[in-house]
Design an enzyme around this catalytic site. Structure first.
Site, PDB file in Angstrom:
ATOM      1  N   HIS A   1      -3.972  -3.106  -0.929  1.00  0.00           N
ATOM      2  CA  HIS A   1      -4.201  -4.563  -1.428  1.00  0.00           C
ATOM      3  C   HIS A   1      -5.336  -5.345  -0.344  1.00  0.00           C
ATOM      4  CE1 HIS A   1      -0.799  -5.629  -4.391  1.00  0.00           C
ATOM      5  NE2 HIS A   1      -1.375  -4.647  -4.306  1.00  0.00           N
TER       6      HIS A   1
ATOM      7  N   GLY B   1       0.739  -1.084  -0.029  1.00  0.00           N
ATOM      8  CA  GLY B   1      -0.120  -0.022   0.112  1.00  0.00           C
ATOM      9  C   GLY B   1       0.926   1.225   0.233  1.00  0.00           C
ATOM     10  N   ASN B   2       0.334   2.294  -0.449  1.00  0.00           N
ATOM     11  CA  ASN B   2       0.741   3.753  -0.116  1.00  0.00           C
ATOM     12  C   ASN B   2      -0.183   4.675  -0.349  1.00  0.00           C
ATOM     13  OD1 ASN B   2       0.654   3.774  -3.487  1.00  0.00           O
ATOM     14  ND2 ASN B   2       1.880   2.166  -3.168  1.00  0.00           N
TER      15      ASN B   2
ATOM     16  N   SER C   1       9.343   3.165  -0.787  1.00  0.00           N
ATOM     17  CA  SER C   1       9.107   1.814  -1.471  1.00  0.00           C
ATOM     18  C   SER C   1       9.532   0.959  -0.415  1.00  0.00           C
ATOM     19  CB  SER C   1       9.889   1.729  -2.836  1.00  0.00           C
ATOM     20  OG  SER C   1       9.391   0.359  -3.394  1.00  0.00           O
ATOM     21  N   GLY C   2       8.669   0.015  -0.146  1.00  0.00           N
ATOM     22  CA  GLY C   2       9.149  -1.170   0.580  1.00  0.00           C
ATOM     23  C   GLY C   2       9.804  -1.112   1.872  1.00  0.00           C
TER      24      GLY C   2
ATOM     25  N   ASP D   1     -23.496   6.529   0.358  1.00  0.00           N
ATOM     26  CA  ASP D   1     -22.833   7.748   1.173  1.00  0.00           C
ATOM     27  C   ASP D   1     -21.608   8.200   0.482  1.00  0.00           C
ATOM     28  OD1 ASP D   1     -25.182   8.016   3.145  1.00  0.00           O
ATOM     29  OD2 ASP D   1     -24.312   6.803   4.510  1.00  0.00           O
TER      30      ASP D   1
ATOM     31  N   TYR E   1     -25.530  16.082   6.450  1.00  0.00           N
ATOM     32  CA  TYR E   1     -24.958  15.255   7.065  1.00  0.00           C
ATOM     33  C   TYR E   1     -23.719  15.973   7.661  1.00  0.00           C
ATOM     34  CZ  TYR E   1     -22.512  11.094   9.241  1.00  0.00           C
ATOM     35  OH  TYR E   1     -21.682  10.258   9.781  1.00  0.00           O
TER      36      TYR E   1
ATOM     37  N   HIS F   1      -3.544   3.474  -2.612  1.00  0.00           N
ATOM     38  CA  HIS F   1      -3.445   2.164  -2.989  1.00  0.00           C
ATOM     39  C   HIS F   1      -3.448   1.038  -1.970  1.00  0.00           C
ATOM     40  CE1 HIS F   1      -2.851  -1.008  -5.634  1.00  0.00           C
ATOM     41  NE2 HIS F   1      -1.428  -1.122  -5.406  1.00  0.00           N
TER      42      HIS F   1
ATOM     43  N   SER G   1       7.567   5.073  -3.825  1.00  0.00           N
ATOM     44  CA  SER G   1       7.012   4.045  -4.326  1.00  0.00           C
ATOM     45  C   SER G   1       6.808   3.600  -5.470  1.00  0.00           C
ATOM     46  CB  SER G   1       5.329   4.273  -3.735  1.00  0.00           C
ATOM     47  OG  SER G   1       4.500   3.421  -4.426  1.00  0.00           O
ATOM     48  N   SER G   2       6.950   2.351  -5.931  1.00  0.00           N
ATOM     49  CA  SER G   2       7.250   1.808  -7.249  1.00  0.00           C
ATOM     50  C   SER G   2       5.934   2.120  -8.026  1.00  0.00           C
ATOM     51  CB  SER G   2       7.401   0.297  -7.227  1.00  0.00           C
ATOM     52  OG  SER G   2       6.300  -0.193  -6.406  1.00  0.00           O
ATOM     53  N   ASP G   3       4.921   2.822  -7.389  1.00  0.00           N
ATOM     54  CA  ASP G   3       3.586   2.894  -7.848  1.00  0.00           C
ATOM     55  C   ASP G   3       3.466   4.502  -8.032  1.00  0.00           C
ATOM     56  OD1 ASP G   3       2.537   0.249  -7.989  1.00  0.00           O
ATOM     57  OD2 ASP G   3       2.022   0.417  -5.913  1.00  0.00           O
TER      58      ASP G   3
ATOM     59  N   HIS H   1      -5.473  -6.921  -9.891  1.00  0.00           N
ATOM     60  CA  HIS H   1      -4.409  -6.172  -8.896  1.00  0.00           C
ATOM     61  C   HIS H   1      -5.170  -5.589  -7.870  1.00  0.00           C
ATOM     62  CE1 HIS H   1      -0.888  -2.825  -8.869  1.00  0.00           C
ATOM     63  NE2 HIS H   1      -1.325  -3.471  -7.741  1.00  0.00           N
TER      64      HIS H   1
END
Lengths: 229, 229, 229, 229
Positions: free
Chosen positions: C96, C27-28, C44-45, C119, C226, C94, C73-75, C168
């Site tokens: 998983h 995630g990131n 990253s990592g 909502d 709301y 992002h 991040s690699s993304d 993915h």
């Protein structure tokens, strides 16, 4: 001596919410002192967060309260019937744990599908028949104990240390209350695993009998080699 | 040097309940010191809450205990066989994690259905054949190692760092015990994801091979670009 | 000013494991400073337990690293493409996460089945087409951003603040990184609810369009009522 | 007196995330003071982690705000309608808990499949019809209360202390706000159990009516014998 047993029963009861097996005031653990003919059991309807060792209730084997100011668990008569029928059993646990209870709702036994099961239960975990209208309206909790004992039949209860009561939920037992709680943890886990397995493969056969026997005897009986001496 | 490895193996074992991969005394992690020909492994049947670094057991590659007063894990022979067969492997993990174990019960490999899987496992995660009656009644734990190695076959075990043993549960491995534990975490997660995916769409094909390869090589091998240098 | 944004991006990243949306280093989260043309993103990592505010990486809108000693991040290229395409978006996430990722594996959009969904998401949550072999083997992370933007098309990205990338997992966004994380929490929950709903009733129609519209506009737009003013 | 009730309502609201029944700012609990004609309710859209006793809002039975600087829950009109229709009810809870909400999405009542259910709900837990376009676009929250009351009909609301609102989620109630929260915990658990039961055995009949009645009256009414006096 009763003080020490009350402490163990208290600790075993507290393990139920800690292990995620109960919510609110559900569930109960008891232990028997065979020498003195006494059973220590959880009080009825007391929230776990407020429960103290001194709340544990002591009854004799006929159910007469001999110690404690609280009412004993409403399931006490079931526990007493099982202690009478299963002389080697030292502790009993009742929970409404999610997956095991759902198998009980479905009225279905839990098939032995792998070694996690076989390490603790020497075969399929049975489900009782539903109680009749007369049994429910009669001495309900005693009848629950009777139908459990009848379903276990001549099987060694230490080889099959748990059961599902139809439309109700699981009861487990063991040589000690601590082992009974362990069996309740395992029953919930194998109930979940067997459910997942069944959805992956409706045709999954039960596990090979020689593997089941190997794993049960790796942990139990004269040739056990799991654990420390 | 053994002290440092014992500490790492202790920490890796303690990660199993912390990551929700085991209950009670289930599971075990080991690590090998290839130079000295020694394996450090969890003691058999010791509750995680009571386990200490000094409880770790040291055996040589033939299984002879050379350090520690506890019995080693009853699965030690499986670990030793895998160290013998997989020269690049430095750590091994065995769990009974819920979802991976259920796939093992069903006797089914876990299909590669997305990049979470591909980041760690370079294809479908295999399930061994069931052990025969002779293998179970013979040198059971050694035979378990043998059937694992036979199923991995000529695949690089660092490209397929885990497997399901039929009717039993997962074994994972890696260059280090810490990586082996990570692979056990991933295996459990992809086992759950693949189960959900399968129920959403029974016809889901396995993922595109070029996507699988892209993600595995993003993290492994000479052109990896995930993480820090 | 970058210091304050780095702190917010750090906190938003740490929320991912706290909310159960990621394991290990998955995630990131990123955030954009539109005035200065800078994006702050997770390195990253790096394990969450060791990550510090000073590990956050700053890149410009072309991806050139302008601050920080870690690899981004690699993304990162996916995030940059989305910031370029979605001018109102201030933060991107992002993960998983288990249930949303499983819908992505199945290649299926998440139907709007109730008000929890409505909502936050003004309709069915789409799933991209699979990337082609050329896209995967080419500028993979950039192509991932492109296929996301193409799938959102002319929809206001703040009305559909998340998507599934086929095979993915999910990407979510919002006016701020904090809102993007909230949308990731909601996406995971509605992914689970939609799955349960589908198993209860394979014929469940999508929710009534007027109820969907009522709930989305109760929380968003000029007539929202709301929350606090 | 309002201070004490505000404290109880605050505590009851905080129990929702503690019991895993809500995420983010979802859900709300209220309580009524019948003597003074006042209702205390959660403020709208305030994160649980930041909420204080002083944020609780007091409205009269017509919905006029009489205390507090925050906006009351956007669902206040639903609560007020239920207090008007159910004179014995002292507390109301609304959640979007995962399993109960998914039954609501499917538009399906939760069948009574075991004693966990029967201990709290004297039969199948109903699901309302969907609201019409006119109801949704009109006085939506009031109409939600009306359709709940119409679905409960002449049943004693303390015998059926909860309901599913179609495409939306559960509302629960009780003599006190604390009991209402307990019922919300139980509703979520029996929703999950009933789902599992249904997947194990699509033909599972509802539980025997005499067992349902036995368990409900073990805990409720003049002959109850569960718990302490």
């Amino acid at each position: 001596m009763t003080e020490r047993l009350k402490h163990r029963v208290y600790r075993a009861n507290m393990a139920l919410p800690e292990c995620g097996l109960v919510k609110l005031t559900w569930g109960n653990v008891s232990a028997v002192d065979r020498q003195r003919g006494l059973v220590v059991i959880k009080p009825s309807g007391v929230p776990y967060g407020e429960m103290k060792v001194s709340d544990m209730v002591v009854v004799d084997l006929q159910g007469k309260q001999v110690e404690g100011s609280r009412n004993p668990s409403s399931d006490t008569a079931t526990h007493l019937e099982l202690y009478a029928r299963f002389p080697d059993v030292g502790g009993i646990v009742h929970t409404h744990s999610t997956w095991a209870t759902s198998w009980a709702h479905a009225g279905a036994p839990i098939p032995a599908s792998g070694t996690t099961h076989a390490d603790y239960f020497a075969g399929e975990i049975p489900c009782t028949r539903p109680l009749s209208r007369e049994e429910v309206n009669g001495d309900y909790e005693l009848e629950t104990g009777r139908v459990i004992a009848a379903t276990i039949g001549t099987t060694d209860p230490l080889h099959m240390p748990g059961i599902l009561v139809s439309q109700h939920g699981p009861f487990c037992w063991g040589k000690t209350p601590e082992i009974a709680v362990q069996n309740a943890v395992v029953l919930e886990e194998v109930a979940k695993m067997a459910w997942i397995t069944g959805t992956l493969n409706r045709q999954t056969p039960v596990m090979d009998s020689y593997l089941l026997n190997k794993h049960f005897t790796r942990k139990h009986g004269p040739n056990a080699y799991y654990g420390q001496k």
